[in-house]
Structure formats: structure tokens, C-alpha cells
Write a protein that holds these residues in place. Structure first.
Motif, PDB file in Angstrom:
ATOM      1  N   UNK A  65       7.091  13.118  -0.500  1.00 55.78           N
ATOM      2  CA  UNK A  65       6.882  12.312  -1.704  1.00 55.78           C
ATOM      3  C   UNK A  65       6.707  10.841  -1.290  1.00 55.78           C
ATOM      4  N   UNK A  66       6.173  10.068  -2.199  1.00 55.01           N
ATOM      5  CA  UNK A  66       5.863   8.666  -1.908  1.00 55.01           C
ATOM      6  C   UNK A  66       6.974   7.807  -2.494  1.00 55.01           C
ATOM      7  N   UNK A  67       7.729   7.135  -1.623  1.00 52.77           N
ATOM      8  CA  UNK A  67       8.875   6.395  -2.175  1.00 52.77           C
ATOM      9  C   UNK A  67       8.726   4.879  -2.100  1.00 52.77           C
ATOM     10  N   UNK A  68       7.614   4.401  -1.533  1.00 59.43           N
ATOM     11  CA  UNK A  68       7.443   2.956  -1.390  1.00 59.43           C
ATOM     12  C   UNK A  68       6.187   2.485  -2.104  1.00 59.43           C
ATOM     13  N   UNK A  69       6.293   1.362  -2.809  1.00 59.44           N
ATOM     14  CA  UNK A  69       5.104   0.722  -3.383  1.00 59.44           C
ATOM     15  C   UNK A  69       5.037  -0.714  -2.892  1.00 59.44           C
ATOM     16  N   UNK A  70       3.835  -1.123  -2.519  1.00 61.61           N
ATOM     17  CA  UNK A  70       3.602  -2.478  -2.015  1.00 61.61           C
ATOM     18  C   UNK A  70       2.834  -3.252  -3.083  1.00 61.61           C
ATOM     19  N   UNK A  71       3.347  -4.428  -3.417  1.00 57.47           N
ATOM     20  CA  UNK A  71       2.702  -5.280  -4.420  1.00 57.47           C
ATOM     21  C   UNK A  71       2.241  -6.578  -3.748  1.00 57.47           C
ATOM     22  N   UNK A  72       0.951  -6.712  -3.472  1.00 57.08           N
ATOM     23  CA  UNK A  72       0.477  -7.964  -2.882  1.00 57.08           C
ATOM     24  C   UNK A  72       0.392  -9.037  -3.971  1.00 57.08           C
ATOM     25  N   UNK A  73       1.299 -10.001  -3.908  1.00 59.27           N
ATOM     26  CA  UNK A  73       1.376 -11.007  -4.992  1.00 59.27           C
ATOM     27  C   UNK A  73       1.307 -12.442  -4.457  1.00 59.27           C
ATOM     28  N   UNK A  74       0.768 -12.596  -3.238  1.00 59.07           N
ATOM     29  CA  UNK A  74       0.761 -13.937  -2.647  1.00 59.07           C
ATOM     30  C   UNK A  74      -0.389 -14.816  -3.159  1.00 59.07           C
ATOM     31  N   UNK A 125      11.234   4.234  -5.045  1.00 56.88           N
ATOM     32  CA  UNK A 125      12.563   3.600  -5.059  1.00 56.88           C
ATOM     33  C   UNK A 125      12.594   2.330  -4.206  1.00 56.88           C
ATOM     34  N   UNK A 126      11.538   2.094  -3.435  1.00 55.43           N
ATOM     35  CA  UNK A 126      11.505   0.895  -2.594  1.00 55.43           C
ATOM     36  C   UNK A 126      10.295   0.051  -2.987  1.00 55.43           C
ATOM     37  N   UNK A 127      10.562  -1.166  -3.422  1.00 53.56           N
ATOM     38  CA  UNK A 127       9.519  -2.051  -3.933  1.00 53.56           C
ATOM     39  C   UNK A 127       9.321  -3.181  -2.942  1.00 53.56           C
ATOM     40  N   UNK A 128       8.125  -3.280  -2.394  1.00 51.69           N
ATOM     41  CA  UNK A 128       7.856  -4.277  -1.357  1.00 51.69           C
ATOM     42  C   UNK A 128       6.867  -5.305  -1.912  1.00 51.69           C
ATOM     43  N   UNK A 129       7.310  -6.542  -2.015  1.00 47.82           N
ATOM     44  CA  UNK A 129       6.469  -7.606  -2.559  1.00 47.82           C
ATOM     45  C   UNK A 129       5.973  -8.473  -1.401  1.00 47.82           C
ATOM     46  N   UNK A 130       4.671  -8.615  -1.288  1.00 49.28           N
ATOM     47  CA  UNK A 130       4.107  -9.507  -0.266  1.00 49.28           C
ATOM     48  C   UNK A 130       3.814 -10.816  -0.983  1.00 49.28           C
ATOM     49  N   UNK A 131       4.617 -11.815  -0.693  1.00 46.67           N
ATOM     50  CA  UNK A 131       4.677 -12.957  -1.586  1.00 46.67           C
ATOM     51  C   UNK A 131       4.465 -14.285  -0.856  1.00 46.67           C
ATOM     52  N   UNK A 132       4.662 -15.373  -1.573  1.00 46.42           N
ATOM     53  CA  UNK A 132       4.343 -16.715  -1.072  1.00 46.42           C
ATOM     54  C   UNK A 132       5.366 -17.680  -1.647  1.00 46.42           C
ATOM     55  N   UNK A 133       5.533 -18.827  -0.981  1.00 44.61           N
ATOM     56  CA  UNK A 133       6.551 -19.785  -1.442  1.00 44.61           C
ATOM     57  C   UNK A 133       6.333 -20.243  -2.884  1.00 44.61           C
ATOM     58  N   UNK A 134       5.081 -20.193  -3.371  1.00 38.33           N
ATOM     59  CA  UNK A 134       4.806 -20.636  -4.745  1.00 38.33           C
ATOM     60  C   UNK A 134       5.142 -19.542  -5.766  1.00 38.33           C
ATOM     61  N   UNK A 193       8.426  -2.760   6.487  1.00 38.63           N
ATOM     62  CA  UNK A 193       9.224  -2.246   5.362  1.00 38.63           C
ATOM     63  C   UNK A 193       8.816  -0.826   4.976  1.00 38.63           C
ATOM     64  N   UNK A 194       7.579  -0.464   5.249  1.00 42.47           N
ATOM     65  CA  UNK A 194       7.086   0.860   4.831  1.00 42.47           C
ATOM     66  C   UNK A 194       7.434   1.927   5.872  1.00 42.47           C
ATOM     67  N   UNK A 234       5.354   6.320   6.707  1.00 39.59           N
ATOM     68  CA  UNK A 234       5.341   7.161   5.499  1.00 39.59           C
ATOM     69  C   UNK A 234       4.124   6.817   4.658  1.00 39.59           C
ATOM     70  N   UNK A 235       3.698   7.749   3.797  1.00 35.84           N
ATOM     71  CA  UNK A 235       2.659   7.367   2.836  1.00 35.84           C
ATOM     72  C   UNK A 235       3.239   6.364   1.841  1.00 35.84           C
ATOM     73  N   UNK A 236       2.387   5.517   1.294  1.00 36.31           N
ATOM     74  CA  UNK A 236       2.869   4.481   0.369  1.00 36.31           C
ATOM     75  C   UNK A 236       1.781   4.120  -0.638  1.00 36.31           C
ATOM     76  N   UNK A 237       2.206   3.531  -1.725  1.00 35.59           N
ATOM     77  CA  UNK A 237       1.255   3.029  -2.725  1.00 35.59           C
ATOM     78  C   UNK A 237       0.972   1.559  -2.474  1.00 35.59           C
ATOM     79  N   UNK A 238      -0.237   1.132  -2.818  1.00 36.23           N
ATOM     80  CA  UNK A 238      -0.515  -0.296  -2.986  1.00 36.23           C
ATOM     81  C   UNK A 238      -0.900  -0.479  -4.444  1.00 36.23           C
TER      82      UNK A 238
END
Ligand code: G1P
Length: 283
Positions: free
Chosen positions: A4-13, A52-61, A122-123, A126-130
């Protein structure tokens, strides 16, 4: 049976220049649709898919995003003291206990491919969502949950697609597919005359971890950025990748028109707002 896919990556930078001046000091992902910021809609879609694991790729702003998913004990105490239990419940349900958040900084804006590569530690293997939060998708079942279900039978990477007018192909990744919706090509923002089809990539991907090795060597592509699309194109030489035609309506909330359409459609499903608008003869 695939995992199953337990990680999602959110590119928010990204800076969100299409929405200035609104996004000068507020991250575009924090703009509300209804009473929730876009990023919360995104996280809820991932949770519904079993993530269940949320990975945010983020920026200082973009610190407001981190704050949104943190506990604000002072605010909770104040709401409790004021007896505002309904609001308190809404606040506490932003993130269930079993979910964890990881924030990784993308120091330089080198592109979506680079952002996804930043998530590698962080991933893991494993398979993961973007999930690109600008693309809001509404329907009976969330798009990621639909993709997770399909993954149980295919076990392959998949990319959500929908048909767009030909004169808009230069805004999207465009795919070519065979009869079984298997990708034969994917190209980033082709001119309408060169696009292999009008099937456009929208912001949902389910990827196998092999993509990370390919991203390591992906050079700069369209717009001088490291493109996820180019790494997916390389992936086709190693593994099948499927186009996924989701059920639901997509709103491009990175532009004004899409954002307003989403706001109106969400309001239309809120009985309190409908009653209020009808009372004022606004509907
Ligand atoms: C990104 C991807 C593109 C995809 C689009 C969907 O582009 O690079 O392939 O079609 O998201 O929203 P962006 O909109 O970040 O330029």
C-alpha cells in the motif's frame, strides 16, 4: 499483492506569482476554498487514500504551512474556555494522530523534479504519491484514493490525466498512451502543434521509488528546470506507467478563474451558505 502507499509528497516551495499580490506574504497553498486552506484539502485527499506520512517540500517563505499542521495549544485553550467546542473539534481534526509530517526545505527553485528528489530521504524505497495542491479535484471519492485502489491490481506507477483543449497543451505535461492507457511518451509543455495528444497531466502521481535514481541524472528541461516529466519519460524504458482517468472535477486553483470556480462549487455544497444566499436573494 503490491504494497500500500503510505507516503504523499506535497511540493509547496513555489512562489505563486500567478496570484500576486494575494500571495505576497501568504503562501498560495494557504488561500482558503470554503473554510479550509488548499493545503488542507490536499492533505485530506491523501489521508482518505490511506496515507500516514505527509512530506512537504517547502521554502522559508512558506512557514505558515508548517504552523497550520502544528498544534496551537494557546488557541485550543482559548476556544475551550469560550465553550467553542465545534470550532475546537474542527481544529483538532486537521491532522489525525496516526499521521506524521515531515518538512524538507527546497533551498533553490530548481523545478518539480528537483522538489520530488528532495523527498527521497523521507520516502525511502517505497511507492509514493506526489500531490500538487494547486490542482483541487472534487468528486465522490478522492483522486488519490482512486489511484491507490487501481494500484492494487496494476502495481505500476500512474499519472492522473484529463483532456484539455489543444491550444492549452503548452501549460501541461502531455502523454501519449496505447489502448490499455499505458504511456508510450510524456512531454513537458509541448506547443499545440507538437503535442502527442491532448491528454494532460494533472497534479496527481503515484510513483515507484525507481524515479529517484532517474531524477538524480535528469538534466534541466523545459523552462530551464529539472522536470518530473523528463524523469517519468526515462522511467518508461524500465517500467510500465499508466495514465489514470479519474472521476471528479479538477479546478486549477493556481489561477483566478479556477480558484473562483472552486470557491463557488464548494459553497454550493454547503447548506448553510446556500440558505443564507437564498435568504438574501443572491442565488
Ligand atoms: C506541473 C507539471 C506538469 C503538469 C502540471 C499540472 O507544471 O510540470 O507536467 O501538467 O504541473 O498542474 P506547473 O503547473 O507546475 O508548471
Amino acid at each position: 499483492m503490491p504494497k500500500s502507499v503510505r507516503t504523499a509528497v506535497f511540493p509547496v516551495a513555489g512562489r505563486g506569482t500567478r496570484f500576486l499580490p494575494a500571495t505576497k506574504s501568504v503562501p498560495k497553498e494557504m488561500l482558503p476554498i470554503g473554510d479550509k486552506p488548499l493545503i488542507q484539502h490536499a492533505v485530506e485527499e491523501a489521508l482518505e487514500a490511506g496515507v500516514t506520512r505527509l512530506v512537504f517540500i517547502t521554502h522559508s517563505s512558506k512557514r505558515a504551512i508548517e504552523d497550520h499542521f502544528d498544534v496551537d495549544a494557546d488557541l485550543e485553550r482559548a476556544l475551550e474556555a469560550a465553550g467553542k467546542t465545534e470550532t475546537l473539534d474542527k481544529l483538532r481534526s486537521i491532522l489525525p494522530r496516526e499521521a506524521s509530517c515531515v518538512f524538507i526545505r527546497q533551498g533553490e527553485p530548481l523545478g518539480l523534479g528537483h522538489a520530488v528528489l528532495c523527498a527521497r530521504p523521507a520516502v525511502g524505497d517505497e511507492p509514493f504519491f506526489v500531490h500538487l495542491p494547486d490542482d483541487l479535484i472534487r468528486g465522490d471519492t478522492g483522486c488519490l484514493a482512486q489511484m491507490a485502489e487501481r494500484y492494487q491490481t496494476t502495481g505500476t506507477s500512474s499519472i492522473a490525466v484529463e483532456n484539455v483543449p489543444r491550444d492549452e497543451t503548452d501549460r501541461y505535461g502531455i502523454v501519449a498512451v496505447d489502448d490499455a492507457d499505458r504511456l508510450s511518451a510524456i512531454v513537458e509543455k509541448p506547443a499545440p502543434a507538437e503535442a502527442p495528444s491532448t491528454l494532460a497531466v494533472v497534479g496527481r502521481y503515484l510513483l515507484t521509488p525507481r524515479i529517484f535514481d532517474l531524477l538524480e541524472t535528469t538534466g534541466r528541461g523545459a523552462g530551464g528546470e529539472i522536470q518530473l516529466t523528463d524523469a517519468i519519460s526515462d522511467l518508461l524504458a524500465h517500467e510500465p506507467v499508466h495514465a489514470f482517468r479519474f472521476q471528479g472535477t479538477r479546478y486549477d486553483c493556481g489561477n483566478k478563474l479556477g480558484y473562483i470556480r472552486a470557491t463557488i462549487d464548494v459553497a454550493r455544497t454547503d447548506p448553510e451558505i446556500i440558505a443564507a444566499l437564498q435568504g438574501k436573494a443572491l442565488l
